[in-house]
Enzyme design. Structure first.
Site, PDB file in Angstrom:
ATOM      1  N   LYS A  21      20.021  14.426 -37.470  1.00 50.33           N
ATOM      2  CA  LYS A  21      19.355  15.788 -37.001  1.00 50.33           C
ATOM      3  C   LYS A  21      19.190  15.743 -35.294  1.00 50.33           C
ATOM      4  O   LYS A  21      19.515  16.602 -34.925  1.00 50.33           O
ATOM      5  CB  LYS A  21      17.811  15.891 -37.823  1.00 50.33           C
ATOM      6  CG  LYS A  21      17.196  17.107 -37.505  1.00 50.33           C
ATOM      7  CD  LYS A  21      16.357  17.629 -38.577  1.00 50.33           C
ATOM      8  CE  LYS A  21      14.983  16.996 -38.615  1.00 50.33           C
ATOM      9  NZ  LYS A  21      14.184  17.214 -37.762  1.00 50.33           N
ATOM     10  N   ARG A 121       1.545  23.799 -34.061  1.00 51.41           N
ATOM     11  CA  ARG A 121       1.940  22.255 -33.357  1.00 51.41           C
ATOM     12  C   ARG A 121       1.752  22.225 -31.990  1.00 51.41           C
ATOM     13  O   ARG A 121       1.938  23.429 -31.389  1.00 51.41           O
ATOM     14  CB  ARG A 121       3.287  21.794 -33.806  1.00 51.41           C
ATOM     15  CG  ARG A 121       3.221  21.289 -35.375  1.00 51.41           C
ATOM     16  CD  ARG A 121       4.582  20.960 -36.073  1.00 51.41           C
ATOM     17  NE  ARG A 121       5.035  19.627 -35.152  1.00 51.41           N
ATOM     18  CZ  ARG A 121       6.256  19.449 -35.363  1.00 51.41           C
ATOM     19  NH1 ARG A 121       7.135  19.922 -36.221  1.00 51.41           N
ATOM     20  NH2 ARG A 121       6.507  18.100 -34.968  1.00 51.41           N
ATOM     21  N   SER A 164       7.115  10.420 -26.691  1.00 53.51           N
ATOM     22  CA  SER A 164       7.952  11.478 -27.318  1.00 53.51           C
ATOM     23  C   SER A 164       9.248  11.946 -26.627  1.00 53.51           C
ATOM     24  O   SER A 164       9.296  12.187 -25.762  1.00 53.51           O
ATOM     25  CB  SER A 164       6.857  12.789 -27.271  1.00 53.51           C
ATOM     26  OG  SER A 164       7.816  14.004 -27.664  1.00 53.51           O
ATOM     27  N   ASP A 313       9.284   8.845 -37.796  1.00 60.55           N
ATOM     28  CA  ASP A 313       9.532   9.841 -38.666  1.00 60.55           C
ATOM     29  C   ASP A 313       9.450   8.772 -40.339  1.00 60.55           C
ATOM     30  O   ASP A 313       9.536   9.407 -41.329  1.00 60.55           O
ATOM     31  CB  ASP A 313      10.764  10.369 -38.886  1.00 60.55           C
ATOM     32  CG  ASP A 313      10.543  11.532 -37.803  1.00 60.55           C
ATOM     33  OD1 ASP A 313       9.538  11.993 -37.174  1.00 60.55           O
ATOM     34  OD2 ASP A 313      11.790  11.760 -37.030  1.00 60.55           O
ATOM     35  N   LYS A 340       2.842  16.022 -36.434  1.00 58.07           N
ATOM     36  CA  LYS A 340       4.365  16.305 -37.059  1.00 58.07           C
ATOM     37  C   LYS A 340       4.116  17.538 -37.897  1.00 58.07           C
ATOM     38  O   LYS A 340       3.196  18.268 -37.906  1.00 58.07           O
ATOM     39  CB  LYS A 340       4.444  14.956 -37.958  1.00 58.07           C
ATOM     40  CG  LYS A 340       4.856  13.903 -36.962  1.00 58.07           C
ATOM     41  CD  LYS A 340       6.072  14.061 -35.910  1.00 58.07           C
ATOM     42  CE  LYS A 340       5.932  12.950 -34.875  1.00 58.07           C
ATOM     43  NZ  LYS A 340       6.900  13.172 -33.937  1.00 58.07           N
ATOM     44  N   ARG A 344       0.449  13.870 -40.756  1.00 55.07           N
ATOM     45  CA  ARG A 344       0.986  12.944 -41.473  1.00 55.07           C
ATOM     46  C   ARG A 344       0.203  11.587 -41.902  1.00 55.07           C
ATOM     47  O   ARG A 344       0.469  10.887 -42.912  1.00 55.07           O
ATOM     48  CB  ARG A 344       2.528  12.542 -41.058  1.00 55.07           C
ATOM     49  CG  ARG A 344       3.498  13.476 -41.184  1.00 55.07           C
ATOM     50  CD  ARG A 344       4.887  12.975 -41.314  1.00 55.07           C
ATOM     51  NE  ARG A 344       5.930  13.997 -41.321  1.00 55.07           N
ATOM     52  CZ  ARG A 344       7.184  14.174 -40.691  1.00 55.07           C
ATOM     53  NH1 ARG A 344       7.294  13.311 -39.846  1.00 55.07           N
ATOM     54  NH2 ARG A 344       7.793  15.023 -41.033  1.00 55.07           N
ATOM     55  N   ARG A 386       9.244  15.536 -45.096  1.00 54.21           N
ATOM     56  CA  ARG A 386       9.100  13.950 -45.279  1.00 54.21           C
ATOM     57  C   ARG A 386       8.314  13.537 -46.316  1.00 54.21           C
ATOM     58  O   ARG A 386       8.270  12.489 -46.841  1.00 54.21           O
ATOM     59  CB  ARG A 386       9.201  13.308 -43.859  1.00 54.21           C
ATOM     60  CG  ARG A 386      10.220  13.541 -42.921  1.00 54.21           C
ATOM     61  CD  ARG A 386      10.459  12.638 -41.832  1.00 54.21           C
ATOM     62  NE  ARG A 386      11.306  13.229 -40.700  1.00 54.21           N
ATOM     63  CZ  ARG A 386      12.573  13.271 -40.760  1.00 54.21           C
ATOM     64  NH1 ARG A 386      13.358  12.637 -41.836  1.00 54.21           N
ATOM     65  NH2 ARG A 386      13.297  13.761 -39.800  1.00 54.21           N
TER      66      ARG A 386
HETATM   67  C1  S3P Z   1      12.869  13.989 -32.490  1.00 56.17           C
HETATM   68  C2  S3P Z   1      11.744  13.167 -31.959  1.00 56.17           C
HETATM   69  C3  S3P Z   1      10.571  12.827 -32.458  1.00 56.17           C
HETATM   70  C4  S3P Z   1      10.928  12.952 -34.082  1.00 56.17           C
HETATM   71  C5  S3P Z   1      11.443  14.279 -34.456  1.00 56.17           C
HETATM   72  C6  S3P Z   1      12.890  14.419 -33.722  1.00 56.17           C
HETATM   73  C7  S3P Z   1      13.754  14.259 -31.488  1.00 56.17           C
HETATM   74  O1  S3P Z   1       9.423  13.600 -32.228  1.00 56.17           O
HETATM   75  O2  S3P Z   1       9.596  13.046 -34.834  1.00 56.17           O
HETATM   76  O3  S3P Z   1      11.723  14.395 -35.748  1.00 56.17           O
HETATM   77  O4  S3P Z   1      15.038  14.762 -32.022  1.00 56.17           O
HETATM   78  O5  S3P Z   1      13.896  14.290 -30.407  1.00 56.17           O
HETATM   79  P1  S3P Z   1       8.637  13.166 -30.786  1.00 56.17           P
HETATM   80  O6  S3P Z   1       9.649  12.938 -29.815  1.00 56.17           O
HETATM   81  O7  S3P Z   1       7.835  14.384 -30.423  1.00 56.17           O
HETATM   82  O8  S3P Z   1       7.926  11.858 -31.155  1.00 56.17           O
END
Ligand code: S3P
Length: 426
Positions: A21, A121, A164, A313, A340, A344, A386
């Site tokens: 993804k 969020r 993040s 995740d 999230k 979660r 999830r």
């Molecule tokens: C993601 C980063 C993560 C993850 C999300 C996808 C990404 O979030 O939880 O499902 O593609 O950069 P955070 O970077 O905010 O933790």
């Protein structure tokens, strides 16, 4: 409502999981910023990743999709035009956070909206560094809806206050479109797909220990992206194979980027029988195979603060597995899980508790007293894909049926989840 019950079957066979993804989102974003044609193979056809395609189409990019193959006709940033309606981000946190970085740097006004869950969020985490770069972003409480009056940014040096990758990527993408050098410092490493993908498009980004620097106003060129299988989708089968007696599963062509494989590392430490083999690189992304076997006698382990982002995740699955460990296991340093698709920590604890687990929320995360049998119950999925999939995997070891409310949310990341389950449950 979906009823799930496993009458003594195990997970066996060889499967592949759909495209990653995070990489799917980024392939469309960089393809749209690049000049020339970008071809994406194995694009994830899920609600979240389709939001990114939709957003860039609304920004004037011509994108043709044929199943999991996508062609992006990029004309560089000059090919992007101000949309005449709000851009709907749906449930996709990655689309909105990363696109904020791009739109803040472009001379146009955009209006971003999302579904109820996404609108709760926190967006302050991207608004704050982008404001520091001089962005004009208007939002009531640092949440969607928001209006971006883009353009006129200055480069910054920014230390991430939260681990993040979305925030890191938003700043790097803003930096890419801004004159000068932008640096992001990440105290703990987070997924680095943006950094790994940029060179494929002819871009340059430098990493020096914890800091990542990008030069602004680089011209990107169209590229071919082969998206590996999503390790976060594979994680459901990994967890299932570890806890369902006699399972023996092979997952092929899955992304094994070390910033994403924390669950595998932690499970190996707990004594799980998992072999992982890198077979090739797609661009800079390692891709390979996993073999996972049923692993009784798992032992508890401590999750280190710097590991959390590498399995962020997968924590609901780790909690499920911990219910099968003899003894008590704490999962700490996971405050980020509160932000999230659902909170979660709460949704994991409440879901597993309903299934008979001895699990409690703690100020740092959760504590699980493992070793007791799980039973079936009616589960509210919290509209969180999830959590719905974790509860489905839990149903493989419950002594009675699990009934899932709103299983449809699974299509946010893994529309074929139940078909795959039927294929390997034998
Ligand atoms: C993601 C980063 C993560 C993850 C999300 C996808 C990404 O979030 O939880 O499902 O593609 O950069 P955070 O970077 O905010 O933790």
């Amino acid at each position: 409502m979906k009823t799930l019950y496993n009458e003594g079957k195990r997970l066996v066979g060889t499967i592949e999981v759909p495209g990653d993804k995070s990489i799917s989102h980024r392939s469309i974003m960089l393809g749209s910023l690049a000049k020339g044609e970008t071809i994406v193979h194995n694009f994830l056809e899920s609600e979240d990743s389709l939001r990114t395609i939709n957003a860039f189409e609304k920004l004037g990019v011509k994108i043709q999709k044929n199943g999991t193959n996508v062609k992006v006709n990029g004309h560089g940033i000059n090919g992007l035009k101000q949309p005449d309606a709000p851009l709907n981000m749906g449930n996709s946190g990655t689309t909105v956070r990363l696109i904020c970085g791009i739109l803040s740097a472009l001379p146009m006004k955009t209006n971003l909206i999302g579904d109820d869950s996404l609108s709760k969020r926190p967006m302050g985490r991207v608004i704050e560094p982008l404001h520091k770069m001089g962005a004009n972003i208007v939002s009531q409480q640092n949440t969607l809806p928001m209006i971006i009056h883009g353009g006129g940014l200055q480069p910054i040096q920014y230390t991430l206050p939260v681990d993040s990758a979305q925030v890191k990527s938003a700043v790097l993408l803003a930096g890419l479109l801004t004159n000068g050098k932008t640096t992001v410092i990440e105290p703990n490493i987070t997924r680095d797909h943006t950094e790994r993908m940029l060179p494929l498009f002819g871009g340059t980004v430098y990493r020096d220990d914890q800091s990542i620097t990008i030069n602004g106003q680089q011209t990107l060129h169209g590229a071919t992206v082969h998206v590996p299988g999503d390790i976060s989708s594979a994680a459901f089968w990994i967890a299932g194979a570890v806890i369902v007696p006699n399972s023996d599963l092979i997952i092929e062509n899955v992304g094994l980027n070390p910033t994403r494989t924390g669950l595998i590392q932690v499970l190996k430490r707990m004594g799980a029988m998992i072999n992982s083999t890198i077979r090739r690189y797609e661009g800079d992304e390692p891709v390979g195979d996993l073999q996972i076997r049923y692993s009784p006698n798992l032992k508890a382990t401590e999750l280190k603060a710097d590991e959390v982002a590498t399995l962020v995740d997968e924590v609901p699955l780790l909690a499920l597995i911990a219910t099968q460990v003899n003894g008590s296991m704490e999962i700490n340093h996971i405050e980020e899980l509160k932000y999230k698709e659902s909170n979660r920590i709460k949704s994991t604890v409440e879901t597993l508790k309903k299934l008979g687990a001895q699990i409690e929320e703690t100020p740092q995360g959760m504590v699980i007293n493992g070793g007791n049998e799980l039973f079936g119950s009616e589960i509210d999925t919290y509209g969180d894909h999830r959590i719905a999939m974790m509860a489905s995997i839990a149903s493989l070891i419950t002594s009675s049926p699990v009934r899932l409310n709103n299983p449809d949310c699974i299509s946010i990341s893994y529309p074929g989840f139940f078909d795959e389950l039927n294929q390997i449950l034998k």
